[in-house]
Design a protein around this motif. Structure first.
Motif, PDB file in Angstrom:
ATOM      1  N   GLU A   1      46.545  -0.349  17.777  1.00 55.66           N
ATOM      2  CA  GLU A   1      46.125  -1.696  17.399  1.00 55.66           C
ATOM      3  C   GLU A   1      45.848  -2.527  18.638  1.00 55.66           C
ATOM      4  OE1 GLU A   1      48.669  -2.294  13.265  1.00 55.66           O
ATOM      5  OE2 GLU A   1      49.152  -3.529  15.002  1.00 55.66           O
ATOM      6  N   ILE A   2      44.936  -3.486  18.476  1.00 53.32           N
ATOM      7  CA  ILE A   2      44.622  -4.416  19.555  1.00 53.32           C
ATOM      8  C   ILE A   2      44.143  -5.723  18.924  1.00 53.32           C
ATOM      9  CG2 ILE A   2      42.178  -3.778  19.882  1.00 53.32           C
ATOM     10  CD1 ILE A   2      42.888  -3.765  22.961  1.00 53.32           C
TER      11      ILE A   2
ATOM     12  N   ASN B   1      39.001   2.655  10.762  1.00 53.83           N
ATOM     13  CA  ASN B   1      39.099   1.396  11.492  1.00 53.83           C
ATOM     14  C   ASN B   1      39.207   0.235  10.522  1.00 53.83           C
ATOM     15  OD1 ASN B   1      38.507   2.246  14.429  1.00 53.83           O
ATOM     16  ND2 ASN B   1      36.922   3.260  13.235  1.00 53.83           N
ATOM     17  N   TYR B   2      40.192  -0.634  10.770  1.00 59.14           N
ATOM     18  CA  TYR B   2      40.439  -1.805   9.923  1.00 59.14           C
ATOM     19  C   TYR B   2      40.391  -3.058  10.789  1.00 59.14           C
ATOM     20  CZ  TYR B   2      42.193   1.862   6.875  1.00 59.14           C
ATOM     21  OH  TYR B   2      42.301   3.009   6.115  1.00 59.14           O
ATOM     22  N   PHE B   3      39.720  -4.087  10.286  1.00 53.89           N
ATOM     23  CA  PHE B   3      39.556  -5.337  11.017  1.00 53.89           C
ATOM     24  C   PHE B   3      40.046  -6.495  10.148  1.00 53.89           C
ATOM     25  CE2 PHE B   3      36.310  -2.320  12.276  1.00 53.89           C
ATOM     26  CZ  PHE B   3      36.390  -2.342  13.659  1.00 53.89           C
ATOM     27  N   SER B   4      40.940  -7.295  10.713  1.00 54.44           N
ATOM     28  CA  SER B   4      41.415  -8.487  10.002  1.00 54.44           C
ATOM     29  C   SER B   4      41.354  -9.673  10.953  1.00 54.44           C
ATOM     30  CB  SER B   4      42.834  -8.278   9.476  1.00 54.44           C
ATOM     31  OG  SER B   4      43.725  -7.984  10.539  1.00 54.44           O
ATOM     32  N   GLU B   5      41.280 -10.881  10.376  1.00 54.69           N
ATOM     33  CA  GLU B   5      41.153 -12.081  11.208  1.00 54.69           C
ATOM     34  C   GLU B   5      42.290 -13.045  10.914  1.00 54.69           C
ATOM     35  OE1 GLU B   5      37.996 -15.572  12.490  1.00 54.69           O
ATOM     36  OE2 GLU B   5      37.404 -14.127  10.982  1.00 54.69           O
TER      37      GLU B   5
ATOM     38  N   LYS C   1      42.216  -8.632  14.636  1.00 56.35           N
ATOM     39  CA  LYS C   1      43.124  -7.503  14.826  1.00 56.35           C
ATOM     40  C   LYS C   1      42.370  -6.250  14.406  1.00 56.35           C
ATOM     41  CE  LYS C   1      47.432  -5.594  13.083  1.00 56.35           C
ATOM     42  NZ  LYS C   1      48.567  -5.858  12.198  1.00 56.35           N
ATOM     43  N   TRP C   2      42.272  -5.300  15.331  1.00 59.40           N
ATOM     44  CA  TRP C   2      41.609  -4.019  15.068  1.00 59.40           C
ATOM     45  C   TRP C   2      42.687  -2.946  15.038  1.00 59.40           C
ATOM     46  CZ3 TRP C   2      38.014  -1.375  19.215  1.00 59.40           C
ATOM     47  CH2 TRP C   2      37.565  -0.141  18.727  1.00 59.40           C
ATOM     48  N   ARG C   3      42.815  -2.286  13.895  1.00 55.04           N
ATOM     49  CA  ARG C   3      43.756  -1.172  13.749  1.00 55.04           C
ATOM     50  C   ARG C   3      42.953   0.108  13.553  1.00 55.04           C
ATOM     51  NH1 ARG C   3      46.032  -1.933   8.954  1.00 55.04           N
ATOM     52  NH2 ARG C   3      45.498   0.024   7.963  1.00 55.04           N
ATOM     53  N   SER C   4      43.236   1.089  14.372  1.00 58.05           N
ATOM     54  CA  SER C   4      42.536   2.371  14.301  1.00 58.05           C
ATOM     55  C   SER C   4      43.536   3.468  13.953  1.00 58.05           C
ATOM     56  CB  SER C   4      41.878   2.685  15.651  1.00 58.05           C
ATOM     57  OG  SER C   4      41.288   3.968  15.623  1.00 58.05           O
TER      58      SER C   4
ATOM     59  N   THR D   1      42.171   6.690  23.046  1.00 55.76           N
ATOM     60  CA  THR D   1      41.812   5.732  21.997  1.00 55.76           C
ATOM     61  C   THR D   1      42.098   4.311  22.476  1.00 55.76           C
ATOM     62  OG1 THR D   1      42.235   7.339  20.240  1.00 55.76           O
ATOM     63  CG2 THR D   1      42.271   5.010  19.608  1.00 55.76           C
ATOM     64  N   MET D   2      43.257   4.109  23.088  1.00 51.03           N
ATOM     65  CA  MET D   2      43.601   2.765  23.589  1.00 51.03           C
ATOM     66  C   MET D   2      42.658   2.329  24.703  1.00 51.03           C
ATOM     67  SD  MET D   2      45.777   1.183  21.799  1.00 51.03           S
ATOM     68  CE  MET D   2      45.705  -0.243  22.865  1.00 51.03           C
TER      69      MET D   2
END
Length: 149
Positions: free
Chosen positions: A6-7, A91-95, A101-104, A130-131
């Protein structure tokens, strides 16, 4: 082998997705990127296949990307196949508060010699790579591209 990274990117999700969803931007955040070539299917849609080339050291590596699910701006899933390895990426993207927030979620499946190699290396090098990609994308999205200038 499975793992999650995550990042948080200091940009709104719509801006992040606009950058993430454009293959022309890959040169700015994927070290060694050579080119992206659409092969079949409707570009950007589930079932679409593309050939991606990278320079890794002195050798060139080719992989096939197959989009498996697309529900942007929330999700983008694809499989990446290179000799002996299948990488299943979700890949999941939330705001929240103007940040993304990007979770892979990654799953690697190995065949032949690569199966033996993965037993000895473990998931550490794969998760680290990946990171690196995610951190380089964050830098690019925030206006500090690492490559392709």
């Amino acid at each position: 082998m499975k793992y999650t990274c995550e990042i948080v990117i200091d940009k709104p999700r719509d801006e992040v997705i606009k950058l993430f969803d454009n293959p022309d931007n890959m040169k700015f955040w994927q070290k060694g990127f050579i080119n992206f070539e659409h092969v079949s299917g409707e570009p950007g849609k589930p079932g679409a296949e593309s050939l991606i080339r990278y320079k890794m050291g002195k050798r060139e590596v080719e992989m096939i990307e197959t989009i498996t699910y697309r529900n942007l701006p929330e999700e983008f899933h694809a499989n990446y196949i290179v000799k002996g390895v299948t990488n299943i990426q979700k890949n999941y993207f939330s705001e929240a508060h103007g940040k993304t927030k990007w979770r892979s979620e990654a799953e690697f499946k190995f065949k032949g010699f690569m199966k033996i190699m993965s037993f000895f290396t473990g998931k550490g090098p794969f998760k680290k790579q990946t990171m690196i990609f995610m951190e380089d994308f964050k830098s690019f999205a925030e206006g500090k591209p690492q490559y392709g200038n």
